[in-house]
Design a protein around this motif. Structure first.
Motif, short mmCIF file in Angstrom:
data_model
loop_
_atom_site.label_atom_id
_atom_site.label_comp_id
_atom_site.label_asym_id
_atom_site.label_seq_id
_atom_site.Cartn_x
_atom_site.Cartn_y
_atom_site.Cartn_z
N GLU A 145 0.75 -1.16 -0.08
CA GLU A 145 -0.07 0.09 -0.08
C GLU A 145 0.97 1.33 0.06
OE1 GLU A 145 -2.55 -0.09 3.21
OE2 GLU A 145 -3.71 -1.75 2.54
N VAL A 146 0.24 2.26 -0.61
CA VAL A 146 1.25 3.51 -0.81
C VAL A 146 0.09 4.72 -0.19
CG1 VAL A 146 2.29 5.26 -2.08
CG2 VAL A 146 2.42 2.48 -2.73
N HIS A 147 0.96 5.53 0.49
CA HIS A 147 0.05 6.91 1.05
C HIS A 147 0.82 8.03 0.74
CE1 HIS A 147 1.23 7.58 5.02
NE2 HIS A 147 1.39 6.54 5.24
N GLY A 148 0.20 9.13 0.55
CA GLY A 148 1.17 10.18 0.38
C GLY A 148 0.35 11.30 -0.39
N PRO A 149 1.03 12.78 -0.84
CA PRO A 149 0.43 13.70 -1.52
C PRO A 149 0.69 13.06 -3.13
CG PRO A 149 2.92 14.22 -1.13
CD PRO A 149 2.31 12.96 -0.25
N GLY A 150 -0.51 13.85 -3.70
CA GLY A 150 -0.38 13.53 -5.22
C GLY A 150 -1.67 14.12 -6.00
N VAL A 151 -2.06 13.55 -7.04
CA VAL A 151 -3.08 14.21 -7.74
C VAL A 151 -4.22 13.45 -7.84
CG1 VAL A 151 -3.40 14.77 -10.22
CG2 VAL A 151 -1.43 15.56 -9.00
N LYS A 152 -5.42 14.12 -7.84
CA LYS A 152 -6.60 13.30 -8.09
C LYS A 152 -7.23 13.85 -9.51
CE LYS A 152 -11.41 12.54 -6.30
NZ LYS A 152 -12.49 12.79 -5.05
N LEU A 153 -7.35 12.92 -10.31
CA LEU A 153 -7.95 13.06 -11.64
C LEU A 153 -9.18 12.38 -11.90
CD1 LEU A 153 -7.70 14.54 -14.46
CD2 LEU A 153 -6.15 12.54 -15.22
N VAL A 154 -10.36 13.07 -12.18
CA VAL A 154 -11.62 12.58 -12.27
C VAL A 154 -11.78 12.65 -13.89
CG1 VAL A 154 -14.23 12.44 -11.97
CG2 VAL A 154 -12.33 12.72 -10.09
N VAL A 155 -12.23 11.61 -14.53
CA VAL A 155 -12.49 11.84 -16.09
C VAL A 155 -14.04 10.99 -16.22
CG1 VAL A 155 -11.74 11.15 -18.37
CG2 VAL A 155 -10.18 11.67 -16.78
N ASP A 156 -14.73 11.72 -17.03
CA ASP A 156 -16.18 10.98 -17.35
C ASP A 156 -16.53 11.48 -18.70
OD1 ASP A 156 -18.45 9.84 -16.85
OD2 ASP A 156 -19.35 11.10 -15.47
N SER A 176 -18.79 3.86 -31.21
CA SER A 176 -19.16 4.66 -32.03
C SER A 176 -19.58 6.13 -31.33
CB SER A 176 -20.44 4.05 -32.68
OG SER A 176 -21.42 3.73 -31.76
N ASP A 177 -19.68 6.08 -30.07
CA ASP A 177 -20.20 7.44 -29.53
C ASP A 177 -18.85 8.32 -29.31
OD1 ASP A 177 -21.16 9.52 -27.95
OD2 ASP A 177 -22.51 8.21 -27.10
N THR A 178 -18.64 9.23 -29.94
CA THR A 178 -17.47 9.99 -29.82
C THR A 178 -17.49 10.95 -28.32
OG1 THR A 178 -18.50 11.99 -30.76
CG2 THR A 178 -17.32 10.67 -32.19
N GLY A 179 -18.31 10.85 -27.76
CA GLY A 179 -18.56 11.56 -26.30
C GLY A 179 -18.30 10.75 -25.19
N ARG A 180 -17.75 9.50 -25.62
CA ARG A 180 -17.40 8.40 -24.55
C ARG A 180 -15.70 8.21 -24.43
NH1 ARG A 180 -20.17 3.04 -23.96
NH2 ARG A 180 -19.21 3.11 -21.98
N LEU A 181 -15.22 7.98 -23.29
CA LEU A 181 -13.87 7.88 -23.13
C LEU A 181 -13.57 6.44 -23.57
CD1 LEU A 181 -11.54 9.83 -22.04
CD2 LEU A 181 -11.67 8.14 -20.18
N ARG A 182 -12.48 6.24 -24.51
CA ARG A 182 -12.14 4.94 -24.85
C ARG A 182 -10.76 4.40 -24.17
NH1 ARG A 182 -11.15 5.80 -31.16
NH2 ARG A 182 -9.64 7.30 -30.11
#
Length: 300
Positions: A145-156, A176-182
């Protein structure tokens, strides 16, 4: 004095309401064609219509009706007799499905327990190996396990995803949906975080290692054969502010920004003071030993 001639009054009859619909009126009044009417009258005159006249014809009709009734009765009786058997077979099938499902659940629980035991033994092996780089190896391999400072990135995905087409380069089979993350988009995001200085990365609580694979199955994104559900929360341990700035300025960060601008992909990135990432569920431990076959021998 001569009498004036009587005045004749003309009575104007009101026109029929359907006077303007003479064609429809004619159809309704003569719904049966004259030729059909004449044929029916001729059959009645010849005695060809109605019930059979001869005894033989009547007996044939009666036999046909009796046979039809017999078929219907036999079919209903067979269905009634077979109903309990069908219900019993259906219940047996349901019971079998329940038993197999219960057995599969037990096996899955056992597999999870064995996987946890193997992971614990692997982490113990890394710790007992000694050496100054043991902790670093455990972190980089995802074994601890790891804990410490960092970055939170939320992609939808986009809020209102639009269907792609017209030769759009982002349109591929299954996406086929360009609005979806691949899966390819997620690969670039993770690689960009690694290159920007991340020491440990996880997606939706699943720890990534150097051997993790991000693939697609239909419309779903898989990480090590486990499906992900949007929104995708990416946690990366490292120097928070510096990691966030370097990622956003990198080519992969600009790629993610282009997805947001052009396709409505929703993103949010923030530096965090303390993040906690779990250990990878399964880590493959490999060891290497130096070869002694050519020790002391020169090369020609």
């Amino acid at each position: 004095m001569p009498q004036p001639p009587p005045v004749r009054r003309t009575v104007t009859r009101p026109s029929r309401p359907d006077a303007s619909m003479s064609l429809l009126t004619n159809v309704m009044d003569h719904s049966l064609d004259d030729g059909y009417a004449e044929a029916a009258a001729r059959r009645r005159a010849e005695g060809a219509g109605g019930m059979p006249k001869t005894v033989r014809a009547r007996l044939g009709l009666a036999a046909g009706l009796v046979l039809a009734a017999l078929v219907v009765t036999v079919g209903a009786a067979q269905a009634r007799v077979a109903a309990p058997t069908v219900a019993k077979e259906r219940q047996e099938l349901i019971d079998r499905i329940d038993r197999e499902t219960e057995a599969a659940d037990k096996l899955e629980t056992k597999v999870d327990a064995l996987r946890d035991d193997v992971s614990a033994r692997q982490r113990q092996a890394l710790k007992s190996g000694g050496g100054e780089g043991t902790d670093l190896v455990g972190i980089l391999s995802g074994a601890v396990e790891v804990h410490g400072p960092g970055v939170k990135l939320v992609v939808d995905d986009a809020k209102e995803a639009s269907v792609g087409g017209n030769g759009d380069p982002r349109q591929t089979a299954g996406f086929s949906d360009t609005g979806r993350l691949r899966d390819r988009d997620m690969q670039r995001v993770i690689n960009g975080l690694w290159q920007s200085g991340a020491e440990a990365v996880s997606i939706n609580g699943q720890r990534l290692t150097a051997l993790s694979a991000i693939r697609a199955a239909g419309d779903a994104i898989l990480v090590d054969n486990r499906p992900l559900v949007p929104p995708y929360t990416v946690l990366a341990v490292g120097d928070g502010e510096r990691l966030s700035r370097r990622f956003q300025d990198s080519a992969d960060g600009l790629y993610l920004h282009a997805l947001q601008e052009n396709y409505g992909i929703r993103t949010a990135i923030s530096a965090q003071a303390d993040l906690k990432l779990p250990a990878a569920p399964s880590v493959i431990v490999r060891t290497a030993e130096p070869s002694t076959e050519n020790t002391g021998k020169g090369t020609s």
